[in-house]
Enzyme design. Structure first.
Site, mmCIF file in Angstrom:
data_model
loop_
_atom_site.group_PDB
_atom_site.id
_atom_site.type_symbol
_atom_site.label_atom_id
_atom_site.label_comp_id
_atom_site.label_asym_id
_atom_site.label_seq_id
_atom_site.Cartn_x
_atom_site.Cartn_y
_atom_site.Cartn_z
ATOM 1 N N GLU A 1 -24.106 15.993 -33.086
ATOM 2 C CA GLU A 1 -23.096 15.090 -32.449
ATOM 3 C C GLU A 1 -22.910 13.917 -33.178
ATOM 4 O O GLU A 1 -23.650 13.176 -33.693
ATOM 5 C CB GLU A 1 -23.713 14.853 -30.993
ATOM 6 C CG GLU A 1 -22.348 13.951 -30.395
ATOM 7 C CD GLU A 1 -22.759 13.491 -29.104
ATOM 8 O OE1 GLU A 1 -23.837 12.758 -28.747
ATOM 9 O OE2 GLU A 1 -22.040 13.888 -28.052
ATOM 10 N N CYS B 1 -18.040 12.615 -25.252
ATOM 11 C CA CYS B 1 -19.143 13.757 -25.379
ATOM 12 C C CYS B 1 -18.686 14.837 -25.234
ATOM 13 O O CYS B 1 -19.355 15.847 -25.765
ATOM 14 C CB CYS B 1 -20.045 13.249 -24.041
ATOM 15 S SG CYS B 1 -19.116 13.054 -22.542
HETATM 16 P P1 NAI Z 1 -27.451 4.998 -25.755
HETATM 17 O O1 NAI Z 1 -27.856 6.265 -25.099
HETATM 18 O O2 NAI Z 1 -28.489 4.240 -26.401
HETATM 19 O O3 NAI Z 1 -26.773 4.192 -24.712
HETATM 20 C C1 NAI Z 1 -26.221 4.477 -23.630
HETATM 21 C C2 NAI Z 1 -26.945 3.440 -22.376
HETATM 22 O O4 NAI Z 1 -28.413 3.360 -22.350
HETATM 23 C C3 NAI Z 1 -26.596 2.006 -22.713
HETATM 24 O O5 NAI Z 1 -26.298 1.417 -21.324
HETATM 25 C C4 NAI Z 1 -27.874 1.429 -23.301
HETATM 26 O O6 NAI Z 1 -27.990 0.189 -23.058
HETATM 27 C C5 NAI Z 1 -28.729 2.283 -22.230
HETATM 28 N N1 NAI Z 1 -30.199 2.543 -22.810
HETATM 29 C C6 NAI Z 1 -30.650 2.499 -24.224
HETATM 30 N N2 NAI Z 1 -31.897 2.714 -24.468
HETATM 31 C C7 NAI Z 1 -32.470 2.727 -23.302
HETATM 32 C C8 NAI Z 1 -33.533 3.084 -22.712
HETATM 33 N N3 NAI Z 1 -34.706 3.074 -23.536
HETATM 34 N N4 NAI Z 1 -33.925 2.966 -21.503
HETATM 35 C C9 NAI Z 1 -32.961 2.898 -20.694
HETATM 36 N N5 NAI Z 1 -31.542 2.728 -20.908
HETATM 37 C C10 NAI Z 1 -31.211 2.532 -22.434
HETATM 38 O O7 NAI Z 1 -26.429 5.438 -26.770
HETATM 39 P P2 NAI Z 1 -25.797 4.530 -28.054
HETATM 40 O O8 NAI Z 1 -27.121 4.061 -28.601
HETATM 41 O O9 NAI Z 1 -24.904 3.779 -27.473
HETATM 42 O O10 NAI Z 1 -25.025 5.749 -28.960
HETATM 43 C C11 NAI Z 1 -25.948 6.524 -29.701
HETATM 44 C C12 NAI Z 1 -25.162 7.776 -29.626
HETATM 45 O O11 NAI Z 1 -25.191 8.344 -28.461
HETATM 46 C C13 NAI Z 1 -23.833 8.012 -29.889
HETATM 47 O O12 NAI Z 1 -23.594 7.828 -31.450
HETATM 48 C C14 NAI Z 1 -23.438 9.304 -29.429
HETATM 49 O O13 NAI Z 1 -23.694 10.355 -30.173
HETATM 50 C C15 NAI Z 1 -24.349 9.383 -28.034
HETATM 51 N N6 NAI Z 1 -23.767 8.745 -26.819
HETATM 52 C C16 NAI Z 1 -23.241 9.700 -26.028
HETATM 53 C C17 NAI Z 1 -22.497 9.386 -24.907
HETATM 54 C C18 NAI Z 1 -21.932 10.179 -23.725
HETATM 55 O O14 NAI Z 1 -21.016 10.182 -23.178
HETATM 56 N N7 NAI Z 1 -22.613 11.303 -23.691
HETATM 57 C C19 NAI Z 1 -22.063 7.981 -24.760
HETATM 58 C C20 NAI Z 1 -22.658 6.975 -25.708
HETATM 59 C C21 NAI Z 1 -23.213 7.431 -26.799
#
Ligand code: NAI
Ligand code: MG
Length: 524
Positions: free
Chosen positions: A427, A330
């Site tokens: 991002e 991030c």
């Molecule tokens: P995401 O935000 O969907 O996943 C992160 C966590 O949230 C996972 O445990 C997932 O199962 C959970 N999640 C997903 N939908 C949810 C909901 N409706 N309610 C509660 N929890 C939920 O991220 P994703 O799809 O894995 O990655 C997409 C983009 O997000 C990446 O390409 C990146 O740009 C960003 N990202 C940013 C991160 C950071 O460290 N700030 C980490 C991972 C992804």
């Protein structure tokens, strides 16, 4: 929506992998006997101190992103499992006879023991992390595992130092009255913690360490891409002596596991790290009963190189600011602003660094850049590269997928970019940096650096300390690194301005996420 899309992807990948063997598969020869045993045993969820199957009995497949092969199976938890987990956490919190009654020093010792055990099992954890996430094993060993242990050790000392204040009241409408008034800091309650896949063990540590130290109880949901080290960490926490119900772990997908956790009325607070889109969904889910929230979201961090920078340090520093962890970070230094006097030399140097990087599976000890975590992530990143090219940018190195097995992307330096391009604004979360030139260190540079909905991190490379500190004061971001990048420490708060989030992780600042302030006012 995002999660549904990934499920489709998972199914397609399943079909492709159906024929492949699990054990002894390519690249897994280096795994220790413990890790082999761990991944070949069906994984369970942790509820009230017991490792159990999900109520539905459904499982999902866990992949090796270097090959796309299935390496393990984990429980797909749904609403019912989340409810049981929250109820267990609620009981462990509301019951004052065990966890809440424990001496702060004993609570601190358990948290510290978790750190000790992470170091004891360091090799096993590093192998699991590298296998599950794809990151180079050398990095998992030197960074993820050690930083996770450090975090627990650092936090453990606060258990005995959660202090309030005594207050000198001047109440105007009770003439003559005397008071003894003080504040106490108390655990916020049951915490739902939802974490991502880029640093699976470390993100679990960042969340669990302070919450346990503060005396909260927890339901942790790891990302569906990378559930393995969180499960192993759950075993470690139980081995360290955590009472039943204090930590519960539910594995599963965002919509079916994460959403019911974020909206559960038995949860007092949600701590989330992940995408800004899902962060906004969490805010909505928490609004019903106004749960407390902390959010660590996306970033598009400016990395500014001045003419007087020491380029021997700056070029590898700026390259690793973006290529570390395959850019799935991030805080990644993903927008490069280079002063015109050194522009050509810096671009050439970073492109050369990128071309020389050894790309390969995480478990290969010589690998410097592993695969993206999933097919979806690889397609997202290559899609951005294409969009950049369509809008007129070009690649000074890389520029597409690497190979045709696993989810690898070439480390890419995009030049001829404009500030309005999608690749500059959004991002990417992959090994892709966008570079532009600037003439003077002036308001216009500051405006461009701050021209983002995010405000997570930033970098400044210069040998002039006045310029460094002046600029550090004007960048709207939670972290400013000067002549270094991606330096994380348990003592240093981390988090975002603007849409990069709410609250801070690590340092003493994180305790605010897990404590309530109580004022006690006694008329004497
Ligand atoms: P995401 O935000 O969907 O996943 C992160 C966590 O949230 C996972 O445990 C997932 O199962 C959970 N999640 C997903 N939908 C949810 C909901 N409706 N309610 C509660 N929890 C939920 O991220 P994703 O799809 O894995 O990655 C997409 C983009 O997000 C990446 O390409 C990146 O740009 C960003 N990202 C940013 C991160 C950071 O460290 N700030 C980490 C991972 C992804
Ligand atoms: Mg998602």
């Amino acid at each position: 929506m995002l999660t549904v899309a990934r499920k489709h992807d998972t199914t397609e990948t399943n079909n492709r992998c159906e024929e492949k063997k699990m054990d002894g598969s390519k690249g897994l020869e280096t795994l220790s006997a413990e890790v082999r045993k761990f991944i070949s045993t069906p994984k369970k969820i942790l509820i009230d101190g017991q490792w159990v199957n999900s109520k539905s009995g459904e499982t999902f497949e866990v992949y090796n992103p270097a090959t796309g092969e299935v390496i393990a199976h984990a429980q797909s938890s749904n609403k019912e499992d989340v409810d049981l987990a929250v109820k267990a956490a609620r009981r462990a919190f509301d019951d004052h006879s065990v966890w809440r009654k424990m001496l702060p020093s004993e609570r601190g010792r358990i948290v510290s023991r978790i750190g000790d055990l992470i170091l004891k099992y360091a090799d096993e954890l590093a192998q699991l992390e590298s296998l599950d996430n794809g990151k180079p094993i050398s990095v998992a060993r030197a960074a993820d595992v050690v930083l996770s242990a450090d975090l627990f050790h650092y936090m453990s000392g606060f258990a005995t130092k959660l202090e309030g204040q005594t207050l000198a009241l001047s109440v105007p409408f009770t003439p003559g009255a005397e008071y003894h008034a003080y504040t106490k800091r108390e655990p916020i309650g049951v915490v739902g913690q939802i974490i991502p896949w880029n640093f699976p063990l470390l993100m679990a540590a960042w969340k669990l360490g302070p919450a346990l130290t503060c005396g909260c109880t927890i339901v942790l949901k790891p990302a569906e891409e990378t559930p393995l080290t969180a499960i192993r960490l759950g075993e470690i926490c139980m081995e360290a002596g955590l009472p039943n119900g204090v930590l519960n772990i539910v594995t599963g997908f965002g919509e079916t596991t994460g959403a019911p956790l974020a909206g559960h009325p038995g949860v007092d607070k949600v701590a989330f790290t992940g995408s800004t889109e899902v962060g906004k969904l969490i805010v909505k889910a928490a609004s019903n009963d106004l749960k407390k929230l902390s959010l660590e979201l996306g970033g598009k961090s400016p990395n500014i190189i001045l003419n007087d920078a020491d380029l021997e340090r700056t070029i590898p520093g700026a390259a690793s600011a973006i290529f570390f962890n395959g850019g799935q970070c991030c805080a990644a230094g993903s927008r490069l602003y280079i002063q015109e006097g050194v522009y050509d030399e810096v671009i050439e140097g970073i492109a050369k660094y990128a071309k020389a990087m050894k790309i390969g599976p995480g478990l290969d000890p010589t690998t410097e850049l592993g695969p993206m975590v999933s097919q979806i992530q690889m397609e997202k990143v290559t899609g951005y590269i294409t969009s950049g090219k369509d809008e007129g940018a070009s690649a000074a190195s890389g520029g597409g997928r690497h190979g045709n097995e696993g989810y690898f992307v070439q480390p890419t330096v995009m030049v001829n970019t404009k500030d309005t391009m999608k690749v500059v604004q959004e991002e990417i979360f992959g090994p892709v940096v966008v570079a532009t030139k600037f003439k003077d260190l002036d308001d216009e540079l500051v405006r461009r650096a701050n021209d983002s909905v995010f405000g997570l991190a930033s970098g400044i490379w210069t040998q002039d300390i006045s310029k460094a500190h002046k600029l550090a004061g004007r960048i709207r971001a939670g972290t400013v690194w000067v002549n270094c990048y991606n330096i994380f420490d348990a003592s240093m708060p981390f988090g975002g301005f603007k849409q990069s989030g709410w609250g801070r992780e690590m340092g003493a600042a994180v305790l605010n996420n897990y404590l309530e302030n109580k004022s006690v006012c006694v008329m004497l």
